[in-house]
Design a protein around this motif. Structure first.
Motif, PDB file in Angstrom:
ATOM      1  N   THR A 160     -40.402-106.113   1.548  1.00 26.53           N
ATOM      2  CA  THR A 160     -40.253-106.074   0.520  1.00 26.53           C
ATOM      3  C   THR A 160     -40.145-104.855  -0.322  1.00 26.53           C
ATOM      4  O   THR A 160     -40.808-103.673  -0.328  1.00 26.53           O
ATOM      5  CB  THR A 160     -41.199-107.100  -0.324  1.00 26.53           C
ATOM      6  OG1 THR A 160     -42.631-106.705  -0.586  1.00 26.53           O
ATOM      7  CG2 THR A 160     -41.646-108.175   0.592  1.00 26.53           C
ATOM      8  N   ASN A 161     -39.495-104.445  -1.556  1.00 25.42           N
ATOM      9  CA  ASN A 161     -39.333-103.413  -2.016  1.00 25.42           C
ATOM     10  C   ASN A 161     -41.262-103.559  -3.297  1.00 25.42           C
ATOM     11  O   ASN A 161     -41.139-102.085  -4.098  1.00 25.42           O
ATOM     12  CB  ASN A 161     -39.045-104.339  -3.550  1.00 25.42           C
ATOM     13  CG  ASN A 161     -37.416-102.256  -3.534  1.00 25.42           C
ATOM     14  OD1 ASN A 161     -38.251-101.635  -3.513  1.00 25.42           O
ATOM     15  ND2 ASN A 161     -36.343-103.062  -4.052  1.00 25.42           N
ATOM     16  N   LYS A 162     -42.399-104.363  -3.295  1.00 21.99           N
ATOM     17  CA  LYS A 162     -43.466-104.056  -2.943  1.00 21.99           C
ATOM     18  C   LYS A 162     -44.367-103.897  -2.496  1.00 21.99           C
ATOM     19  O   LYS A 162     -43.952-103.780  -1.204  1.00 21.99           O
ATOM     20  CB  LYS A 162     -43.763-105.060  -4.078  1.00 21.99           C
ATOM     21  CG  LYS A 162     -44.912-105.571  -4.523  1.00 21.99           C
ATOM     22  CD  LYS A 162     -45.211-106.508  -5.449  1.00 21.99           C
ATOM     23  CE  LYS A 162     -46.864-106.643  -6.076  1.00 21.99           C
ATOM     24  NZ  LYS A 162     -46.875-108.836  -6.260  1.00 21.99           N
ATOM     25  N   LEU A 163     -45.169-102.531  -3.093  1.00 23.75           N
ATOM     26  CA  LEU A 163     -46.469-102.007  -2.446  1.00 23.75           C
ATOM     27  C   LEU A 163     -47.132-103.046  -1.715  1.00 23.75           C
ATOM     28  O   LEU A 163     -47.999-104.163  -2.955  1.00 23.75           O
ATOM     29  CB  LEU A 163     -47.206-101.429  -2.925  1.00 23.75           C
ATOM     30  CG  LEU A 163     -48.052-100.717  -1.563  1.00 23.75           C
ATOM     31  CD1 LEU A 163     -47.583 -99.847  -0.865  1.00 23.75           C
ATOM     32  CD2 LEU A 163     -49.464 -99.279  -2.333  1.00 23.75           C
ATOM     33  N   ASP A 164     -46.924-103.505  -0.025  1.00 30.45           N
ATOM     34  CA  ASP A 164     -48.039-104.216   0.044  1.00 30.45           C
ATOM     35  C   ASP A 164     -49.586-104.150   1.379  1.00 30.45           C
ATOM     36  O   ASP A 164     -48.241-103.999   2.230  1.00 30.45           O
ATOM     37  CB  ASP A 164     -47.013-105.673   0.929  1.00 30.45           C
ATOM     38  CG  ASP A 164     -47.884-106.550   1.356  1.00 30.45           C
ATOM     39  OD1 ASP A 164     -49.035-106.697   0.583  1.00 30.45           O
ATOM     40  OD2 ASP A 164     -47.171-107.618   1.799  1.00 30.45           O
ATOM     41  N   MET A 165     -50.300-104.311   1.046  1.00 31.10           N
ATOM     42  CA  MET A 165     -51.653-103.945   2.022  1.00 31.10           C
ATOM     43  C   MET A 165     -52.592-104.652   2.229  1.00 31.10           C
ATOM     44  O   MET A 165     -52.598-105.645   1.467  1.00 31.10           O
ATOM     45  CB  MET A 165     -52.097-102.568   1.897  1.00 31.10           C
ATOM     46  CG  MET A 165     -51.263-101.381   1.175  1.00 31.10           C
ATOM     47  SD  MET A 165     -52.043-100.285   1.178  1.00 31.10           S
ATOM     48  CE  MET A 165     -53.438-100.468  -0.202  1.00 31.10           C
ATOM     49  N   ASP A 166     -52.445-105.336   4.089  1.00 27.41           N
ATOM     50  CA  ASP A 166     -53.009-107.129   4.575  1.00 27.41           C
ATOM     51  C   ASP A 166     -54.200-105.577   5.334  1.00 27.41           C
ATOM     52  O   ASP A 166     -54.096-105.177   6.899  1.00 27.41           O
ATOM     53  CB  ASP A 166     -52.525-107.049   5.290  1.00 27.41           C
ATOM     54  CG  ASP A 166     -51.496-108.117   3.995  1.00 27.41           C
ATOM     55  OD1 ASP A 166     -51.533-108.263   3.039  1.00 27.41           O
ATOM     56  OD2 ASP A 166     -50.429-108.643   3.862  1.00 27.41           O
ATOM     57  N   PHE A 167     -55.996-106.273   5.599  1.00 29.86           N
ATOM     58  CA  PHE A 167     -56.385-105.599   5.694  1.00 29.86           C
ATOM     59  C   PHE A 167     -57.531-106.728   6.370  1.00 29.86           C
ATOM     60  O   PHE A 167     -57.749-107.935   5.455  1.00 29.86           O
ATOM     61  CB  PHE A 167     -57.522-105.104   5.557  1.00 29.86           C
ATOM     62  CG  PHE A 167     -58.665-104.582   6.122  1.00 29.86           C
ATOM     63  CD1 PHE A 167     -59.078-103.907   7.313  1.00 29.86           C
ATOM     64  CD2 PHE A 167     -60.028-105.660   6.249  1.00 29.86           C
ATOM     65  CE1 PHE A 167     -60.154-104.056   8.378  1.00 29.86           C
ATOM     66  CE2 PHE A 167     -61.323-105.077   6.600  1.00 29.86           C
ATOM     67  CZ  PHE A 167     -60.874-104.578   7.892  1.00 29.86           C
ATOM     68  N   GLU A 168     -57.579-107.176   7.756  1.00 35.69           N
ATOM     69  CA  GLU A 168     -58.207-108.980   8.560  1.00 35.69           C
ATOM     70  C   GLU A 168     -59.505-107.947   9.439  1.00 35.69           C
ATOM     71  O   GLU A 168     -58.595-107.782  10.516  1.00 35.69           O
ATOM     72  CB  GLU A 168     -57.389-109.723   8.218  1.00 35.69           C
ATOM     73  CG  GLU A 168     -57.695-111.083   8.458  1.00 35.69           C
ATOM     74  CD  GLU A 168     -56.907-112.122  10.218  1.00 35.69           C
ATOM     75  OE1 GLU A 168     -56.104-112.381   8.877  1.00 35.69           O
ATOM     76  OE2 GLU A 168     -56.655-111.768  11.182  1.00 35.69           O
ATOM     77  N   SER A 169     -60.681-108.121   9.241  1.00 38.03           N
ATOM     78  CA  SER A 169     -61.586-108.337  10.325  1.00 38.03           C
ATOM     79  C   SER A 169     -62.438-109.615  10.552  1.00 38.03           C
ATOM     80  O   SER A 169     -62.590-110.092   9.536  1.00 38.03           O
ATOM     81  CB  SER A 169     -62.512-107.169  10.257  1.00 38.03           C
ATOM     82  OG  SER A 169     -63.229-107.126  11.081  1.00 38.03           O
ATOM     83  N   THR A 170     -62.814-109.990  11.809  1.00 39.65           N
ATOM     84  CA  THR A 170     -62.894-111.567  12.220  1.00 39.65           C
ATOM     85  C   THR A 170     -64.370-110.873  13.185  1.00 39.65           C
ATOM     86  O   THR A 170     -63.843-109.911  14.334  1.00 39.65           O
ATOM     87  CB  THR A 170     -62.357-112.425  13.156  1.00 39.65           C
ATOM     88  OG1 THR A 170     -61.392-113.292  11.524  1.00 39.65           O
ATOM     89  CG2 THR A 170     -63.034-112.756  13.712  1.00 39.65           C
ATOM     90  N   VAL A 171     -65.137-111.543  12.704  1.00 41.25           N
ATOM     91  CA  VAL A 171     -66.388-111.624  14.184  1.00 41.25           C
ATOM     92  C   VAL A 171     -67.471-113.399  14.612  1.00 41.25           C
ATOM     93  O   VAL A 171     -66.494-113.923  13.738  1.00 41.25           O
ATOM     94  CB  VAL A 171     -68.105-111.029  13.613  1.00 41.25           C
ATOM     95  CG1 VAL A 171     -67.255-109.345  13.717  1.00 41.25           C
ATOM     96  CG2 VAL A 171     -67.918-111.730  12.189  1.00 41.25           C
ATOM     97  N   GLY A 172     -67.048-113.427  15.846  1.00 47.18           N
ATOM     98  CA  GLY A 172     -67.984-114.738  15.962  1.00 47.18           C
ATOM     99  C   GLY A 172     -68.674-114.887  17.304  1.00 47.18           C
ATOM    100  O   GLY A 172     -68.677-113.566  17.997  1.00 47.18           O
ATOM    101  N   ASN A 173     -68.841-116.071  17.372  1.00 43.53           N
ATOM    102  CA  ASN A 173     -69.316-116.270  19.006  1.00 43.53           C
ATOM    103  C   ASN A 173     -68.571-116.000  19.987  1.00 43.53           C
ATOM    104  O   ASN A 173     -67.775-115.926  20.018  1.00 43.53           O
ATOM    105  CB  ASN A 173     -69.850-117.899  18.506  1.00 43.53           C
ATOM    106  CG  ASN A 173     -68.979-118.807  18.942  1.00 43.53           C
ATOM    107  OD1 ASN A 173     -67.909-119.028  18.503  1.00 43.53           O
ATOM    108  ND2 ASN A 173     -68.580-120.405  19.534  1.00 43.53           N
ATOM    109  N   TYR A 174     -69.368-116.393  21.087  1.00 49.17           N
ATOM    110  CA  TYR A 174     -69.063-115.553  22.115  1.00 49.17           C
ATOM    111  C   TYR A 174     -68.088-114.227  22.526  1.00 49.17           C
ATOM    112  O   TYR A 174     -66.576-113.729  22.870  1.00 49.17           O
ATOM    113  CB  TYR A 174     -67.335-116.299  22.745  1.00 49.17           C
ATOM    114  CG  TYR A 174     -68.229-117.091  23.166  1.00 49.17           C
ATOM    115  CD1 TYR A 174     -68.507-117.751  24.669  1.00 49.17           C
ATOM    116  CD2 TYR A 174     -67.968-118.838  21.461  1.00 49.17           C
ATOM    117  CE1 TYR A 174     -69.134-119.575  24.743  1.00 49.17           C
ATOM    118  CE2 TYR A 174     -68.095-119.641  22.656  1.00 49.17           C
ATOM    119  CZ  TYR A 174     -69.106-120.490  24.329  1.00 49.17           C
ATOM    120  OH  TYR A 174     -69.002-121.577  24.616  1.00 49.17           O
TER     121      TYR A 174
END
Length: 688
Positions: A160-174
């Protein structure tokens, strides 16, 4: 806190993430999603057909990495594993369940950013996917041969014409962990926009190999990279480029002799995929009367699928009765490219006294697959190339202010060339056609009624297994006529949304996969074995009770049978339910907002028992599993604690039945692959 629409209605003390997705909204409105899987984008409630949509909030609330983690929320949609993940889809009881040496013509289409992945379900990873659309019923006009039962359409986030930043981190069992980063915005403001997303996911998987002393022989190691460029050439012309790279390096060690999660395999398998693909799209408003759209796609995939065929650690060639040892390896290369050109009417291009919008187009798809199957039985090296060429068109005619007639037609030519090292040389070719005729009645602004009679088709193909009579080497096209009646409604001043669809389908020359056991080996083949009936009801409900509570329910009821079955090698299943077609499927739950920054979600979802195959009578068990999440959001940060299958219910996603045989010492029984056990984790995300 702005609540998002999720699936499911209030059930017991649980509240659920849901099967209907939507865009951002406030607590006084039911949101809607713009669906892009048809010729003209429209809101989900305005599309005359049965569909389910998911958005990114549903995906994140379930800790979902792959499409298999959310599909249970869609009524009358099932999934089959037999690999590291559920990669084969069934809609309304129709769809493939596995692939080994034989070429595959799918019944359910999988489209990712306009690229056809219908033979490669492992590609359906979910990071940076903005929405998923599941269309049920034949899509013969729009998609042709790969959409006899329906289509799963996935759209990634767009620049899009708008600055967009996404960060995602997950920790779980196994030992589950993942990290994803996405950045988008203007490269040249108002002219060139870009977005890049990269995600890596690892897990040890859910099997313990007691023989090797390892807990990661069914591991998952997946890297997904997506990018998007949008060139706003001028006010009338837009060009989009989507790129996709997949590097999947999973293990496969799912079956055991005692139907447990403790393997004894000495040579656990692999489920790998390397894919590079792109889609180049153009959209040109040529005039106030004409819109031109084009799409060029290309994908190249290397796929390696292997497994320990005896599921144990027997010594190879020991010469002892019952000491069979085997390894199966299927090394595939797939290269696909397609081209589509569409012309659509704009506001001044309507015909028939300005009453009719029209669409016409041409389509070409080439799929080239090479296989090197080195296995314990008879090695196979083959090449299978198919070409699908089609012309299509659709007319949407407004008969009155509230009544619209829809007519669609697609005529195609299918051609294939098959050649292998066993001397088999076949080149089937045929003309195909599908389409629909429907009525859409807008009773008032809150109620849409529709009826559709559609004809879908799936092209014929080739059986390459040894031991098959020459007359059964090729099988013919399957056709299905489907009648659907539906209603989409808003009630209680827009706070309650309901959708209901009734369908009745007749399958002609149904392509049925059979399997015949000969000693330690199985001969798999397709045959036009039957006339079939697939009928049922699909219902979903979304109710915004007040500012703190949202509830939704979804239910699928399905009746299937074979009216007339051509018995060749196996049991007669005339009058029996079709494989992987549970008679019911449901999801129940809701959302609760106890405070401005908090949301609690949970759901239960379940399905009836179903036959694993049309070759034997082994069944799964019916099951119900529970899921929940707690989310806290503070400005741009969000923490989500999620859990799936909270009560650790064992349920099957694939199954076989093995007869007694003097050369092997397996018990005469069914053998199953389990779905995921209890999984839980914490996801941290940041959106700017």
């Amino acid at each position: 806190m702005k609540p998002s629409l999720l699936s499911i209605a209030v059930t017991s003390a649980l509240f659920a993430p849901g099967a209907v997705a939507q865009t951002e909204t406030d607590s006084t409105d039911l949101p809607s999603m713009l669906v892009s899987a048809d010729f003209r984008p429209a809101e989900a409630q305005d599309i005359p057909g049965s569909l389910t949509t998911f958005d990114e909030e549903i995906i994140e609330s379930r800790g979902a990495q792959h499409i298999e983690d959310v599909l249970n929320l869609a009524p009358n949609v099932n999934i089959s594993s037999g690999a590291s993940r559920g990669q084969y889809f069934q809609i309304r009881g129709i769809g493939e369940r596995s692939q080994f040496a034989a070429p595959l013509n799918p019944s359910v289409g999988l489209i990712i950013d306009g690229i056809d992945f219908s033979r490669t379900g492992g590609a359906a990873t979910l990071f940076d996917i903005e929405q998923v659309e599941v269309l049920r019923g034949p899509q013969g006009t729009r998609y042709g041969t790969n959409a006899l039962a329906g289509v799963i359409n996935m759209q990634s986030k767009q620049a899009t014409n708008k600055l967009d930043m996404d960060f995602e981190s997950t920790v779980g069992n196994y030992n589950t962990r993942s990290v994803g980063v996405a950045v988008g915005g203007p490269l040249i403001k108002d002219t060139l926009l870009g977005r890049v997303a990269v995600h890596t996911y690892q897990s040890d998987g859910f099997m313990d190999n007691d023989f090797l002393g390892r807990d990661n022989t069914q591991n998952r190691d997946e890297i997904t990279a997506r990018s998007h460029l949008k060139w706003l050439v001028n006010n009338d012309l837009t060009i989009d480029l989507n790129l996709l790279h997949l590097n999947i390096d999973n293990g496969y060690d799912a079956f055991t002799l005692d139907n447990s999660r403790n393997s004894l395999s000495d040579e656990p398998g692999e489920d790998k995929q390397r894919t590079n693909a792109f889609a180049l799209k153009g959209d040109w408003r040529a005039s106030s009367a004409l819109q031109l759209q084009s799409t060029v796609t290309y994908s190249k995939s290397d796929l390696l699928y292997s497994y320990d065929a005896d599921w144990s650690n027997r010594p190879r060639n020991a010469g002892i009765p019952g000491s069979y040892d085997g390894v199966e390896v299927y090394d595939r290369g797939r290269e696909n490219y397609s081209f589509e050109l569409r012309a659509l009417s704009n506001e001044d291009g309507r015909i028939f006294n300005n009453s009719t919008d029209w669409t016409v187009g041409i389509y070409y798809l080439n799929q080239d697959e090479k296989l090197d199957a080195s296995n314990t039985f008879i090695p196979v090296v083959n090449q299978y190339e198919t070409e699908n060429t089609a012309i299509f068109g659709q007319l949407d005619t407004r008969i009155t202010e509230r009544l619209t007639l829809i007519n669609g037609l697609r005529v195609g030519h299918f051609k294939a060339e098959y050649l292998d090292n066993n001397g088999l040389d076949l080149d089937p070719s045929e003309m195909l056609f599908g389409g629909k005729i429907g009525l859409e009645f807008q009773y008032n602004q809150n109620h849409l009624l529709y009826s559709t009679l559609s004809r879908g088709y799936k092209s014929g193909g080739v059986n390459n297994a040894t031991g098959i009579e020459a007359r059964f080497r090729e099988f013919d096209t399957e056709y299905m006529w489907n009648l659907e009646l539906g209603a989409k409604s808003l009630w209680l001043e827009g706070d309650l949304l309901t959708n209901v669809a009734l369908f009745y389908g007749i399958r002609k020359d149904a392509q049925v996969k059979n399997s015949k056991q000969e000693g330690v080996s199985f001969i798999d083949y397709q045959q036009n074995a039957a006339k079939g009936t697939n009928a049922g009801i699909e219902f979903d409900l979304d109710w915004l009770i007040n500012d703190q509570w949202r509830a939704l329910a979804s239910l699928g009821l399905l009746y299937t049978n074979f009216n007339d079955y051509d018995v060749r090698d196996n049991l007669d299943v005339t009058g029996r339910e079709q494989a992987h077609a549970p008679a019911y499927q449901f999801s129940l739950g809701g959302e609760y907002y106890p405070a401005p920054n908090w949301v609690i979600r949970a759901n239960i979802e379940g399905k009836d028992e179903f036959y694993f195959s049309n070759s034997h009578n082994a069944k799964s068990s019916s099951y119900v599993i529970s899921n929940a999440s707690i989310e806290y959001q503070n400005q741009d940060w969000r923490l989500t604690l999620w859990g799936r299958n909270l009560f650790d219910k064992d349920y099957a996603t694939r199954g076989f039945f093995i007869e007694n045989d003097p050369s092997i010492n397996y018990a005469k029984r069914k053998y199953i692959q389990y779905g995921d056990p209890r999984t839980f984790g914490l996801t941290v995300s940041y959106d700017y």
